[in-house]
Design a protein around this motif. Structure first.
Motif, mmCIF file in Angstrom:
data_model
loop_
_atom_site.group_PDB
_atom_site.id
_atom_site.type_symbol
_atom_site.label_atom_id
_atom_site.label_comp_id
_atom_site.label_asym_id
_atom_site.label_seq_id
_atom_site.Cartn_x
_atom_site.Cartn_y
_atom_site.Cartn_z
ATOM 1 N N ILE A 130 -24.933 -14.149 -140.633
ATOM 2 C CA ILE A 130 -25.468 -14.595 -141.542
ATOM 3 C C ILE A 130 -26.161 -15.863 -141.670
ATOM 4 O O ILE A 130 -25.982 -16.748 -141.270
ATOM 5 C CB ILE A 130 -24.138 -14.944 -142.807
ATOM 6 C CG1 ILE A 130 -23.284 -13.980 -142.487
ATOM 7 C CG2 ILE A 130 -24.737 -15.161 -144.313
ATOM 8 C CD1 ILE A 130 -23.735 -12.332 -142.816
ATOM 9 N N GLU A 131 -27.452 -15.685 -142.235
ATOM 10 C CA GLU A 131 -28.460 -17.042 -142.083
ATOM 11 C C GLU A 131 -28.851 -16.955 -143.692
ATOM 12 O O GLU A 131 -29.135 -15.957 -144.413
ATOM 13 C CB GLU A 131 -29.598 -16.489 -141.126
ATOM 14 C CG GLU A 131 -29.130 -16.554 -139.523
ATOM 15 C CD GLU A 131 -30.418 -16.138 -138.915
ATOM 16 O OE1 GLU A 131 -31.392 -15.815 -139.264
ATOM 17 O OE2 GLU A 131 -30.235 -16.376 -137.646
ATOM 18 N N THR A 132 -29.379 -18.240 -143.876
ATOM 19 C CA THR A 132 -30.191 -18.604 -145.154
ATOM 20 C C THR A 132 -31.549 -18.097 -144.783
ATOM 21 O O THR A 132 -32.157 -17.949 -143.722
ATOM 22 C CB THR A 132 -29.839 -20.015 -145.399
ATOM 23 O OG1 THR A 132 -30.100 -20.804 -144.379
ATOM 24 C CG2 THR A 132 -28.558 -20.332 -145.731
ATOM 25 N N LEU A 160 -16.672 -16.024 -137.825
ATOM 26 C CA LEU A 160 -17.052 -17.347 -137.295
ATOM 27 C C LEU A 160 -17.671 -18.303 -137.976
ATOM 28 O O LEU A 160 -18.576 -17.848 -138.856
ATOM 29 C CB LEU A 160 -17.800 -17.129 -135.643
ATOM 30 C CG LEU A 160 -17.268 -16.126 -134.648
ATOM 31 C CD1 LEU A 160 -18.380 -15.888 -133.588
ATOM 32 C CD2 LEU A 160 -15.967 -16.651 -134.198
ATOM 33 N N ASP A 161 -17.514 -19.493 -137.847
ATOM 34 C CA ASP A 161 -18.138 -20.456 -138.578
ATOM 35 C C ASP A 161 -19.739 -20.963 -138.010
ATOM 36 O O ASP A 161 -19.959 -20.336 -137.115
ATOM 37 C CB ASP A 161 -17.490 -21.839 -139.125
ATOM 38 C CG ASP A 161 -17.087 -22.525 -137.506
ATOM 39 O OD1 ASP A 161 -17.848 -22.312 -136.678
ATOM 40 O OD2 ASP A 161 -16.286 -23.585 -137.468
ATOM 41 N N LEU A 162 -20.326 -21.616 -138.670
ATOM 42 C CA LEU A 162 -21.704 -22.040 -138.014
ATOM 43 C C LEU A 162 -21.749 -22.539 -136.666
ATOM 44 O O LEU A 162 -22.645 -22.608 -136.183
ATOM 45 C CB LEU A 162 -22.619 -22.865 -139.107
ATOM 46 C CG LEU A 162 -22.014 -24.025 -139.347
ATOM 47 C CD1 LEU A 162 -22.385 -25.316 -138.552
ATOM 48 C CD2 LEU A 162 -22.481 -24.728 -140.946
ATOM 49 N N ASN A 163 -20.581 -23.210 -136.157
ATOM 50 C CA ASN A 163 -20.437 -23.808 -134.830
ATOM 51 C C ASN A 163 -19.911 -22.785 -133.995
ATOM 52 O O ASN A 163 -19.696 -22.759 -132.920
ATOM 53 C CB ASN A 163 -19.424 -24.806 -134.881
ATOM 54 C CG ASN A 163 -20.052 -26.190 -135.713
ATOM 55 O OD1 ASN A 163 -21.252 -26.561 -135.498
ATOM 56 N ND2 ASN A 163 -19.248 -26.533 -136.311
ATOM 57 N N ASP A 164 -19.927 -21.329 -134.308
ATOM 58 C CA ASP A 164 -19.574 -20.457 -133.619
ATOM 59 C C ASP A 164 -17.859 -20.485 -133.222
ATOM 60 O O ASP A 164 -17.449 -19.877 -132.262
ATOM 61 C CB ASP A 164 -20.136 -20.406 -132.046
ATOM 62 C CG ASP A 164 -20.975 -19.041 -132.308
ATOM 63 O OD1 ASP A 164 -21.096 -18.257 -133.247
ATOM 64 O OD2 ASP A 164 -21.590 -18.390 -131.113
ATOM 65 N N TYR A 165 -17.057 -21.146 -134.252
ATOM 66 C CA TYR A 165 -15.550 -21.379 -133.799
ATOM 67 C C TYR A 165 -15.215 -20.253 -134.825
ATOM 68 O O TYR A 165 -15.524 -19.914 -136.011
ATOM 69 C CB TYR A 165 -15.050 -22.638 -134.488
ATOM 70 C CG TYR A 165 -15.467 -23.844 -133.459
ATOM 71 C CD1 TYR A 165 -15.765 -23.714 -132.143
ATOM 72 C CD2 TYR A 165 -15.780 -25.070 -134.149
ATOM 73 C CE1 TYR A 165 -16.219 -24.590 -131.332
ATOM 74 C CE2 TYR A 165 -15.840 -26.270 -133.367
ATOM 75 C CZ TYR A 165 -16.133 -26.092 -131.777
ATOM 76 O OH TYR A 165 -16.582 -26.940 -131.134
ATOM 77 N N TRP A 166 -13.941 -19.808 -134.324
ATOM 78 C CA TRP A 166 -13.243 -18.720 -135.065
ATOM 79 C C TRP A 166 -12.778 -19.503 -136.510
ATOM 80 O O TRP A 166 -12.365 -20.425 -136.477
ATOM 81 C CB TRP A 166 -12.098 -18.148 -134.473
ATOM 82 C CG TRP A 166 -12.347 -17.242 -133.278
ATOM 83 C CD1 TRP A 166 -11.998 -17.536 -132.086
ATOM 84 C CD2 TRP A 166 -12.560 -15.837 -133.438
ATOM 85 N NE1 TRP A 166 -12.504 -16.252 -131.283
ATOM 86 C CE2 TRP A 166 -12.774 -15.391 -132.335
ATOM 87 C CE3 TRP A 166 -12.920 -15.016 -134.549
ATOM 88 C CZ2 TRP A 166 -13.343 -14.147 -132.077
ATOM 89 C CZ3 TRP A 166 -13.304 -13.887 -134.366
ATOM 90 C CH2 TRP A 166 -13.290 -13.265 -133.175
ATOM 91 N N ALA A 167 -12.904 -18.835 -137.560
ATOM 92 C CA ALA A 167 -12.397 -19.299 -138.862
ATOM 93 C C ALA A 167 -11.104 -18.435 -139.123
ATOM 94 O O ALA A 167 -10.083 -18.779 -139.769
ATOM 95 C CB ALA A 167 -13.525 -19.342 -140.048
#
Length: 235
Positions: free
Chosen positions: A181-183, A203-210
């Motif tokens: 997902i990008e702006t 994943l969040d924007l840092n590629d961490y699992w949410a």
């Protein structure tokens, strides 16, 4: 002979008017058809003066043919119908009431090449009545739609996404698949992600699992990639 009734010269069938020292240009009627025939040195031109502004018209009562050597048709304009273009006497393109039809009855494939001054940018490609799509300049798939089937999207000739009867399938390769997902400025805001370890989630924007779900049924809520809440078989 001279016919005073309509002020015209008249000739019998097959009598020819010839021009040029060797009779290179002939005008005649053979009893069935009329001819202006060039048979000699140089080329045959039908033209208006280059300094003039007059147009040149070729008009027929029905169809107009432009033919090349051995009588092969190159262009055919059909009265109240299509204009057809041929290659080596085989129909390749025709106008229709809806627009333009590209066709080739001599093969299972049809290609439309897009070429620039530096090379081929790509192709529109159709195979039988099975599929139609786009290829890049190397002949690699970029998108393909299949008859009664999926639409496929490719990256470097590798399928990455396709529609199905139930929705959309994403293929990330051997180990990982992403829907990012990008702006509008191209900034990554997160991803839907699945991997070969059996996890699928966000994943969040840092590629961490949410959020992630495992194939054993457990669901985790995470913060900075560390589990904070996890469901189990007991609760």
């Amino acid at each position: 002979w001279w016919d005073k009734s309509d002020s015209s010269f008249k000739f019998d069938d097959n009598a020819k008017i010839k021009l040029g020292t060797g009779g290179d240009l002939a005008l005649y009627h053979d009893g069935s058809d009329s001819y202006i025939k060039h048979n000699g040195e140089g080329n045959f031109y039908v033209q208006t003066s280059e300094a003039s502004v007059e147009d040149l018209y070729l008009q027929a009562g029905n169809d107009v043919y432009i033919r090349v050597q051995t009588g092969d048709t190159a262009i055919k304009a059909i009265g109240d119908g299509a204009v057809e273009l041929y290659h080596n006497n085989e129909l390749k393109l025709a106008t229709t009431t809806q627009g333009v039809s590209l066709e080739d009855t001599s093969t299972d494939e049809v290609w439309i090449g897009v070429k620039t001054s530096t090379g081929v940018a790509g192709y529109i490609y159709g195979y039988q009545d099975d599929y139609l799509g786009f290829l890049d300049g190397q002949g690699h798939w970029t998108m393909r739609g299949e008859k009664d089937g999926p639409v496929r999207l490719y990256y470097d000739n590798n399928e990455r996404c396709k529609t199905s009867s139930t929705g959309i399938n994403v293929n990330g390769g051997a180990s990982n698949g992403y829907v990012k997902i990008e702006t509008s400025d191209g900034t990554l805001r997160g991803s839907l992600h699945g991997n070969s370890s059996g996890y699928i989630g966000i994943l969040d924007l840092n590629d961490y699992w949410a959020v992630r779900a495992a194939n054993n049924g457990g669901v985790e809520l995470r913060y900075q990639n560390s589990a904070k809440f996890e469901t189990t078989s007991g609760g």
